[in-house]
Scaffold this motif. Structure first.
Motif, short mmCIF file in Angstrom:
data_model
loop_
_atom_site.label_atom_id
_atom_site.label_comp_id
_atom_site.label_asym_id
_atom_site.label_seq_id
_atom_site.Cartn_x
_atom_site.Cartn_y
_atom_site.Cartn_z
N TYR A 43 68.47 8.40 38.03
CA TYR A 43 67.13 7.79 37.88
C TYR A 43 66.62 8.76 36.81
CZ TYR A 43 66.84 11.70 41.35
OH TYR A 43 67.19 13.06 41.57
N GLN A 44 65.46 8.40 36.47
CA GLN A 44 64.68 9.25 35.52
C GLN A 44 63.54 9.93 36.23
OE1 GLN A 44 62.00 7.39 32.55
NE2 GLN A 44 61.38 9.28 31.62
N THR A 45 63.52 10.85 36.29
CA THR A 45 62.45 11.99 37.10
C THR A 45 60.84 11.92 36.14
OG1 THR A 45 63.99 13.20 38.14
CG2 THR A 45 61.71 13.79 38.05
N TYR A 46 60.01 11.38 36.60
CA TYR A 46 58.77 11.53 36.00
C TYR A 46 58.08 12.84 36.25
CZ TYR A 46 54.77 9.22 33.71
OH TYR A 46 53.71 8.88 32.81
N MET A 47 58.55 13.74 35.22
CA MET A 47 58.56 15.16 35.08
C MET A 47 57.07 15.49 35.51
SD MET A 47 61.39 16.70 35.21
CE MET A 47 61.15 18.13 34.66
N THR A 48 56.02 14.94 34.79
CA THR A 48 54.53 15.10 35.00
C THR A 48 53.96 14.95 36.10
OG1 THR A 48 53.97 12.95 34.14
CG2 THR A 48 54.27 14.74 32.61
N GLU A 49 54.51 14.32 37.23
CA GLU A 49 54.01 14.24 38.44
C GLU A 49 54.59 14.96 39.47
OE1 GLU A 49 51.15 12.80 38.02
OE2 GLU A 49 51.62 12.31 35.89
N LEU A 50 55.55 15.80 39.17
CA LEU A 50 56.45 16.70 40.25
C LEU A 50 55.37 17.51 41.14
CD1 LEU A 50 59.14 18.40 38.30
CD2 LEU A 50 59.61 16.70 39.80
N HIS A 51 54.35 17.79 40.84
CA HIS A 51 53.35 18.49 41.77
C HIS A 51 52.86 17.75 42.58
CE1 HIS A 51 50.06 16.71 39.43
NE2 HIS A 51 50.70 16.72 38.40
N GLU A 52 52.56 16.38 42.41
CA GLU A 52 52.20 15.41 43.47
C GLU A 52 53.16 15.30 44.66
OE1 GLU A 52 50.62 11.67 42.08
OE2 GLU A 52 49.92 12.33 40.02
N VAL A 53 54.54 15.14 44.24
CA VAL A 53 55.59 15.25 45.33
C VAL A 53 55.57 16.53 46.05
CG1 VAL A 53 57.78 15.08 45.85
CG2 VAL A 53 56.78 13.24 44.51
N ALA A 54 55.49 17.53 45.47
CA ALA A 54 55.42 18.72 45.81
C ALA A 54 54.38 19.18 46.81
CB ALA A 54 55.61 20.04 44.79
N ALA A 55 53.05 18.68 46.52
CA ALA A 55 51.93 18.97 47.31
C ALA A 55 51.61 17.88 48.27
CB ALA A 55 50.84 19.45 46.44
N GLY A 56 52.59 16.97 48.34
CA GLY A 56 52.39 15.84 49.57
C GLY A 56 51.49 14.78 49.16
N ARG A 57 51.01 14.54 47.87
CA ARG A 57 50.10 13.48 47.57
C ARG A 57 50.72 12.32 47.44
NH1 ARG A 57 46.67 12.54 41.85
NH2 ARG A 57 47.30 14.89 41.36
N VAL A 58 51.98 12.21 46.83
CA VAL A 58 52.64 11.00 46.90
C VAL A 58 54.12 11.16 47.66
CG1 VAL A 58 51.65 10.05 44.94
CG2 VAL A 58 53.60 11.26 44.78
N GLU A 59 54.85 10.12 47.81
CA GLU A 59 56.17 10.38 48.41
C GLU A 59 57.07 10.46 47.54
OE1 GLU A 59 56.79 10.19 51.86
OE2 GLU A 59 54.48 10.18 51.72
N PRO A 60 58.19 11.22 47.55
CA PRO A 60 59.28 11.42 46.70
C PRO A 60 59.61 10.49 45.75
CG PRO A 60 59.57 12.41 48.81
CD PRO A 60 58.44 11.47 49.02
N ASP A 61 59.85 8.97 46.32
CA ASP A 61 60.37 8.40 45.40
C ASP A 61 59.37 7.68 44.49
OD1 ASP A 61 58.63 6.75 47.37
OD2 ASP A 61 59.91 5.00 47.24
N ALA A 62 58.15 8.28 44.53
CA ALA A 62 57.03 7.42 43.70
C ALA A 62 57.41 8.01 42.19
CB ALA A 62 55.71 8.00 43.99
N ILE A 63 58.07 9.24 42.22
CA ILE A 63 58.50 9.59 40.70
C ILE A 63 59.88 9.51 40.17
CG2 ILE A 63 56.67 11.30 40.89
CD1 ILE A 63 58.91 13.75 41.10
N GLN A 64 60.75 8.49 41.05
CA GLN A 64 62.09 8.31 40.77
C GLN A 64 62.03 6.87 40.20
OE1 GLN A 64 64.95 8.40 43.94
NE2 GLN A 64 65.28 10.60 43.69
N PHE A 65 62.49 6.76 38.80
CA PHE A 65 62.52 5.49 38.03
C PHE A 65 64.11 5.16 38.03
CE2 PHE A 65 58.37 6.76 35.91
CZ PHE A 65 57.53 6.37 36.83
#
Length: 621
Positions: A43-65
């Motif tokens: 998968y491609q990791t949507y690097m610009t939104e890593l902080h959203e996963v790290a801080a519980g804003r979105v679920e981990p699969d949200a930034i996996q393409f």
């Protein structure tokens, strides 16, 4: 059959995906060119939104393409999940853990990794934010540490456990601390803590934060962070990290169990042994065509590139998304030029602006060297840019998914619209409306089909559509004229005559209708079709099958009826009722609960193929 030309792209980040998409599009009709995209992940990791996963804003699969979803229609791209171990430039062979790949041209787009600058304890005790795994590790660490703190009786230790420090006040650091300060309320609720027990620090060795934007954005960002309780320390970096504390360069000690390191980036260390000239931070030297210095047919893209841009005061290309995509495009363009024998294109960076989110509701942005934005508008622009990126790589699937996880499927109103767009509601209460609305459409359709309950049948030989060119001029019909004498109302009132929305069709719409329904024969067919559509909508709504589609068709029909001079103001409630049922109303006591997941799975498999955690060679050499 051996492909005549093999192009290998190493790394499926922003740069690698950008280069692969451009190459694939250009050579889509050339059966002699094969592009192989190799990455250690599927998968491609949507690097610009890593902080959203790290801080519980979105679920981990949200930034996996998933790469299969991104390249499923690019038939000349072979996706391989593997890790590169060696590059033989003389024989043009890439060696991976599991295989070898011959290449004619290669793009090294292997990205970067955290630069700890050899500060004692950072590698051992710090937490980085440079990969999907990092984001998940950090998320789990914070949740576990806060849970442990809730049961800790030692006051000082408890305070250290609830203190979080981010070192580095660039994009990543500011976005990380912004999401952390928002997350504290949920962490406090879940662990029965007082939010005031949490402490947040942003530490920066430089005298300013967010050095790439102007003083206007810097001041606004700093003011917002301080307003939300973040302590900002400038001109004072981290000099030592231990398990339960950090020490700053001036000797200040901050007790903490969470040091998040975002203070530097260097080229991926895997490229060190490739025998290509290196510059500072391990970055590989490229010329203006993104060719690796002294390495034939080896191109560079993304964070591994070191190229001093003449139009930017000879500064090296920045390690940001815009630069990654642009260097990827340049590398791909010059591979194409080399293959076709055309003139190569010099790289020219074009940076349209910088957008930084500080939590989910506030941000700052500096666009096109002149536009300053903050708050809602800055965040809106950032979301639009993210959606545009997904559009540019041809992924409608991830565009929809992005909208879902950013606006509809997150907790605690952590988006610019707060909780107003949340889908975490009970759609059971839409069930009575769905039954009523569906029954209304069904009854209306049956009335027209059988000519019952005082209605004329639309299945006979009489034209019911009130279009002037279809009427018998000797009939003297005045029904439409009489209808406009009605009283405006949004509900029927005893003794009043309802008013039409329009007493006659607008000229432009009349021209369309006259083209579509030119004569009586077509009109009779249309009447029967419309009757069946109304019955179908009614049944779909009653049984909760394809509810969203049925509701959307309802809105379209109402608009058409209004423009045709066939709809009353008192029935305009059809439109808001249809919109209300589009929020998944068929999932409650309806067939959509079963059919939509099944259909999504079947269509997804048909369109994307099998989604896997490991992709291997799929196109024959």
């Amino acid at each position: 059959m051996m492909a005549k030309t093999n192009i290998v792209v190493i790394g499926a980040g922003f740069a690698g995906v950008s280069a692969t998409k451009k190459l694939s599009k250009h050579f889509k009709k050339n059966k002699d060119v094969l592009i192989t995209l190799i990455d250690r992940h599927s998968y491609q990791t949507y690097m610009t939104e890593l902080h959203e996963v790290a801080a519980g804003r979105v679920e981990p699969d949200a930034i996996q393409f998933d790469l299969q979803r991104l390249f499923n229609r690019n038939k000349n791209v072979d996706i391989v999940t593997d890790e590169v171990t060696n590059l033989d430039k003389e024989n043009k062979v890439v060696t991976t853990v599991k295989s070898t790949f011959k290449y004619d041209y290669i793009v090294l787009a292997m990205g970067g990794e955290p630069n700890t600058f050899n500060i004692p304890g950072v590698a051992e005790h710090g937490l980085t934010l440079w990969s999907w795994e990092d984001a998940n590790t950090l998320r789990r660490h914070i949740k576990d540490t806060v849970e442990d703190a809730a049961n800790e009786h030692d006051v000082e230790k408890r305070k250290a456990m609830l203190t979080m420090v981010v070192s580095g006040a660039g994009f990543t650091g500011v976005e990380m601390i912004g999401d952390l300060m928002e997350w504290k309320d949920r962490l406090a609720i879940d662990n029965k803590l007082d939010p005031d027990e949490f402490s947040f620090y942003l530490v920066e060795a430089a005298p300013i934060i967010l050095g790439v934007v102007t003083e206007i954005e810097q001041k606004k960002a700093e003011a917002y962070l301080k307003k939300n309780g973040v302590k900002i320390i400038k001109s004072n970096g981290v000099s030592n990290v231990e398990t339960d504390k950090i020490t700053l360069t001036d000797g200040t000690v901050i007790p903490t169990h969470t040091l998040i390191w975002t203070a530097g980036v260097k080229a991926n260390s895997d490229v060190e042994d490739f025998g290509i000239e290196q510059a500072r931070a391990g970055r590989l030297v490229a010329n203006k065509y993104m060719e690796a210095q002294g390495a034939k047919d080896v191109y560079l893209a993304g964070d591994v590139v070191y190229y001093e841009e003449p139009d930017n005061n000879n500064q090296p290309v920045p390690q940001i998304v815009q630069s990654a995509e642009q260097t990827g495009h340049t590398a791909a363009a010059n591979i194409i030029a080399s293959y076709e024998g055309s003139e190569k294109v010099a790289h020219k960076g074009n940076y349209q602006g910088f957008m930084i989110s500080i939590g989910s509701k506030y941000g700052v942005a500096y666009l096109m060297d002149k536009i300053h934005l903050s708050g809602f508008m800055a965040m809106a622009v950032k979301h639009l840019i993210n959606l545009y990126y997904l559009f540019s790589i041809g992924s409608l699937f991830y565009m929809v998914k992005y909208i879902h996880h950013e606006f509809f499927h997150n907790r605690d109103g952590r988006n610019i619209f707060r909780k107003h767009l949340s889908r975490y509601g009970n759609v059971l209460w839409s069930f009575p409306m769905r039954l009523f609305f569906g029954s209304m459409w069904l009854i209306e359709g049956l009335k027209k089909m059988f000519g019952i309950l005082g209605a004329a049948s639309w299945f006979g030989d009489e034209v019911a559509l009130p279009f002037s060119w279809l009427q018998d001029p000797t009939s003297g019909a005045t029904e439409a004229v009489e209808a406009v004498k009605g009283v405006f109302s949004l509900s029927y009132v005893y003794g009043e005559e309802p008013m039409m929305v329009l007493d006659k069709m607008p000229g432009w719409f009349e021209s369309i209708m006259e083209f579509m329904v030119p004569n009586v024969q077509v009109a009779l067919f249309m009447q029967k079709t419309m009757t069946l559509v109304e019955i179908a909508i009614g049944l779909a709504l009653i049984f909760g099958l394809f509810t969203w589609l049925a509701s959307a068709v309802t809105i379209g029909l109402v608009i058409t009826f209004c423009l045709s001079g066939m709809f009353y103001w008192a029935n305009m409630w059809f439109i808001p009722a249809a919109f209300s049922l589009m929020n998944g109303a068929g999932r409650a006591l309806g067939l959509d609960y079963y059919v939509i997941p099944w259909l999504s799975k079947k269509l997804g498999k048909w369109w994307y193929g099998d989604i896997k955690s490991i992709y291997e060679r799929g196109i024959e050499d």
